[in-house]
Design a protein around this motif. Structure first.
Motif, PDB file in Angstrom:
ATOM      1  N   ARG A   1       0.580  -1.191  -0.159  1.00 41.77           N
ATOM      2  CA  ARG A   1       0.359   0.025   0.095  1.00 41.77           C
ATOM      3  C   ARG A   1       0.856   1.129  -0.053  1.00 41.77           C
ATOM      4  O   ARG A   1       1.700   1.286   0.723  1.00 41.77           O
ATOM      5  N   SER A   2       1.023   1.940  -0.735  1.00 44.89           N
ATOM      6  CA  SER A   2       1.802   3.379  -1.024  1.00 44.89           C
ATOM      7  C   SER A   2       1.056   4.625   0.271  1.00 44.89           C
ATOM      8  O   SER A   2       1.553   5.744   0.102  1.00 44.89           O
ATOM      9  N   ASP A   3      -0.085   4.694   0.724  1.00 42.50           N
ATOM     10  CA  ASP A   3       0.196   5.573   1.352  1.00 42.50           C
ATOM     11  C   ASP A   3       0.640   5.404   3.118  1.00 42.50           C
ATOM     12  O   ASP A   3       0.491   6.488   3.990  1.00 42.50           O
TER      13      ASP A   3
END
Length: 198
Positions: free
Chosen positions: A152-154
């Protein structure tokens, strides 16, 4: 005619060194750094003190060799995981082997708790190597997975690395689970369900 004598059963240097490591680790875990003397280690191994000093210059060198052995085990875990394709397979390999080697990992953790008794310079050198080998190795896995779009990029890879460590820590601390491999798989499944891209 002279009959050749059978080979003696005297231990080879390699086997002696292995026995020293095993007995020293057992004694250090049981009695702590200050509770163990080189004489006790020599007696436990069945060698003389001079023979023990032939392998290790002093108790601190012997103790650090035990920690180096534990660190080498962690390096092998990282190496085996890194050889897999994709983060799920890498972490599956890592937690499986961590579960299998949990008794040795517990010894390593117990030994590391005594690290405060060695000289500041040697303690710092070991801690630096530990961060490079274990933390650096894990971070590299997660950073590469992030670059491949597997995470996940967050959340930054460093945070996901620490979350992974926190989740698997029970595998090598406290009372061993009844089913170490099953527990490892369950922990990994929970972790991966929370880090896949959304």
């Amino acid at each position: 005619m002279t009959v050749p004598l059978p080979p003696t059963s005297a231990p080879t240097p390699d086997t002696t060194r292995v026995r020293i490591g095993q007995e020293a680790a057992r004694l250090f875990v049981a009695s702590g750094y200050h509770g163990v003397s080189m004489r006790e280690v020599a007696e436990a191994v069945g060698v003389t003190k001079p023979a023990l000093y032939h392998h290790y210059a002093d108790k601190e060198s012997l103790f650090l060799a035990m920690l180096d052995g534990a660190l080498a085990g962690l390096a092998r875990l990282i190496e085996h995981a890194s050889a897999q394709s994709g983060l799920p397979a890498q972490l599956d390999t890592l937690v499986g082997e961590l579960a299998d080697s949990a008794p040795a990992q517990r010894v390593g953790l117990q030994l590391a708790s005594e690290l405060r008794h060695v000289s500041p310079e040697r303690r710092k050198a070991f801690e630096t190597e530990y961060r490079q080998v274990w933390m650096g190795g894990l971070s590299a896995l997660f950073e590469a997975a992030s670059a491949r779009g597997e995470l996940r990029s967050d959340l930054p890879p460093q945070m996901l690395t620490r979350a992974f460590l926190a989740l698997i820590y029970p595998l090598v601390t406290g009372t061993p689970p009844a089913d170490p491999r099953g527990t490892a798989r369950a922990l990994l499944a929970v972790y991966l369900d929370g880090v896949r891209p959304r």
